[in-house]
Motif scaffolding. Sequence first.
Motif, PDB file in Angstrom:
ATOM      1  N   ASP A 279       0.954  -0.996   0.164  1.00  0.00           N
ATOM      2  CA  ASP A 279       0.074   0.101  -0.004  1.00  0.00           C
ATOM      3  C   ASP A 279       0.790   1.330   0.110  1.00  0.00           C
ATOM      4  OD1 ASP A 279      -2.570  -1.509   0.198  1.00  0.00           O
ATOM      5  OD2 ASP A 279      -1.903  -1.869   2.387  1.00  0.00           O
ATOM      6  N   ILE A 280       0.539   2.009  -1.099  1.00  0.00           N
ATOM      7  CA  ILE A 280       1.193   3.522  -0.891  1.00  0.00           C
ATOM      8  C   ILE A 280       0.365   4.596  -0.661  1.00  0.00           C
ATOM      9  CG2 ILE A 280       2.577   4.917  -2.529  1.00  0.00           C
ATOM     10  CD1 ILE A 280       3.049   2.894  -4.406  1.00  0.00           C
ATOM     11  N   ALA A 281       0.931   5.185   0.442  1.00  0.00           N
ATOM     12  CA  ALA A 281      -0.172   6.487   1.194  1.00  0.00           C
ATOM     13  C   ALA A 281       0.461   7.704   1.314  1.00  0.00           C
ATOM     14  CB  ALA A 281      -0.892   5.794   2.368  1.00  0.00           C
ATOM     15  N   CYS A 282      -0.133   8.780   1.624  1.00  0.00           N
ATOM     16  CA  CYS A 282       0.594  10.040   1.966  1.00  0.00           C
ATOM     17  C   CYS A 282      -0.118  10.701   3.242  1.00  0.00           C
ATOM     18  CB  CYS A 282       0.595  10.821   0.845  1.00  0.00           C
ATOM     19  SG  CYS A 282       1.484  12.440   1.127  1.00  0.00           S
ATOM     20  N   VAL A 283       0.445  11.396   3.804  1.00  0.00           N
ATOM     21  CA  VAL A 283       0.067  12.084   5.089  1.00  0.00           C
ATOM     22  C   VAL A 283       0.638  13.448   4.952  1.00  0.00           C
ATOM     23  CG1 VAL A 283      -0.219  12.812   7.480  1.00  0.00           C
ATOM     24  CG2 VAL A 283      -0.760  10.265   6.618  1.00  0.00           C
ATOM     25  N   GLU A 284      -0.342  14.718   5.011  1.00  0.00           N
ATOM     26  CA  GLU A 284       0.330  15.965   4.827  1.00  0.00           C
ATOM     27  C   GLU A 284       0.692  16.498   6.253  1.00  0.00           C
ATOM     28  OE1 GLU A 284      -1.029  20.382   3.297  1.00  0.00           O
ATOM     29  OE2 GLU A 284      -2.367  18.744   3.109  1.00  0.00           O
TER      30      GLU A 284
END
Length: 365
Positions: A279-284
Amino acid sequence: MIPAKDILHGHDARWLMNCAGDAMLVVGADGGILLANPAAVRLFGYSLAEFSGLLVEDLIPPRFRDSHGEKRADFAHHPEFRRMGSGLELYCLRKDGGEFATDVSISPFEDGHVLVTVYDISDRKQLEEEQKRMIHELEAVNEELRNFAYVVSHDLKAPLRAIGSLADWIAADQQERLDADGQEHLRLLIQRVRRMDALIDGVLRYSRIGRVHEAVSAIDLNELARDVIDSLAPPPDIVVSVAPDLPTVRAEKTCIYQVLQNLLSNAIRYLDKPAGRIDIACVELADCWQLSVADNGPGIAPRHFERIFQLFQTLHPRDRVESTGVGLSIVKKIVEQSGGRVWLESELGQGSTFYFSVPKISLNL
């Protein structure tokens, strides 16, 4: 010498001058030294009585005296506080003929008199010179290492290609003549030739990081992630999912592509479950984007968290899992040179999550 009480009025002023840790001189309009404090006696080696017969030029090395006379005349016409030494090479002369690096501040007060404060910066100057020398030596060593990487790669690639071509020819034309042991040995030979070729390429990529730059541009990470996945072509038993809301960042496209590619290829290579998941994800965050690549693979013990980012380090025998031990070193070097950081969380048997940050204001990644 003019009495001190007539030069600096007030007991407090004279007391402060005598207690000052830096050398202080009162100089007349003609350049004659009228008053010196104890710190000046210690710094220059003259007694208080000897100072009374000196010009300020006597405290300056001969090669600077002509230009100093012009500067003193200019100051007499435009008296104002000045700090000298910024961007200049200033030196003073001791009684014994020894020179020392200095900064000087000059302050006019009355009747053309000037208060001169002399700061001995010999230690600072020596430290700066030592730093310059070390930087020069480091740059020379780095250049030698870069040249070494290119020379070694060139000298190794040619015979390696010859060995690979010969092994491929034997595999294609002579395999039927080999028994089971011979075929296994040939397979290992071809595998190790390919590993060496990949290792050489990895070392070259590592040596280029920070030296070869491309223009910073806006990068849609959703699109970039899809390109990386397509290039790696994961096997059917591994599902790679990409969060739909990955941001657009400003970075060097090739570099951030390498980071994602290395993290994904590692996850694919080491997955040990019948149904693999990445899983590829991002958080700002306030000052950066925090991206993550999570898998359900074998996991990594905490004692290896630092080791895996070191060059040529792998956790599995290379004959069992093909790896050069360069990929995560490249990830770490790229990310840290951008001002970001990389780390991981992992649990044995459950998988690992690699995180890396991309600064929102970044000149390069």
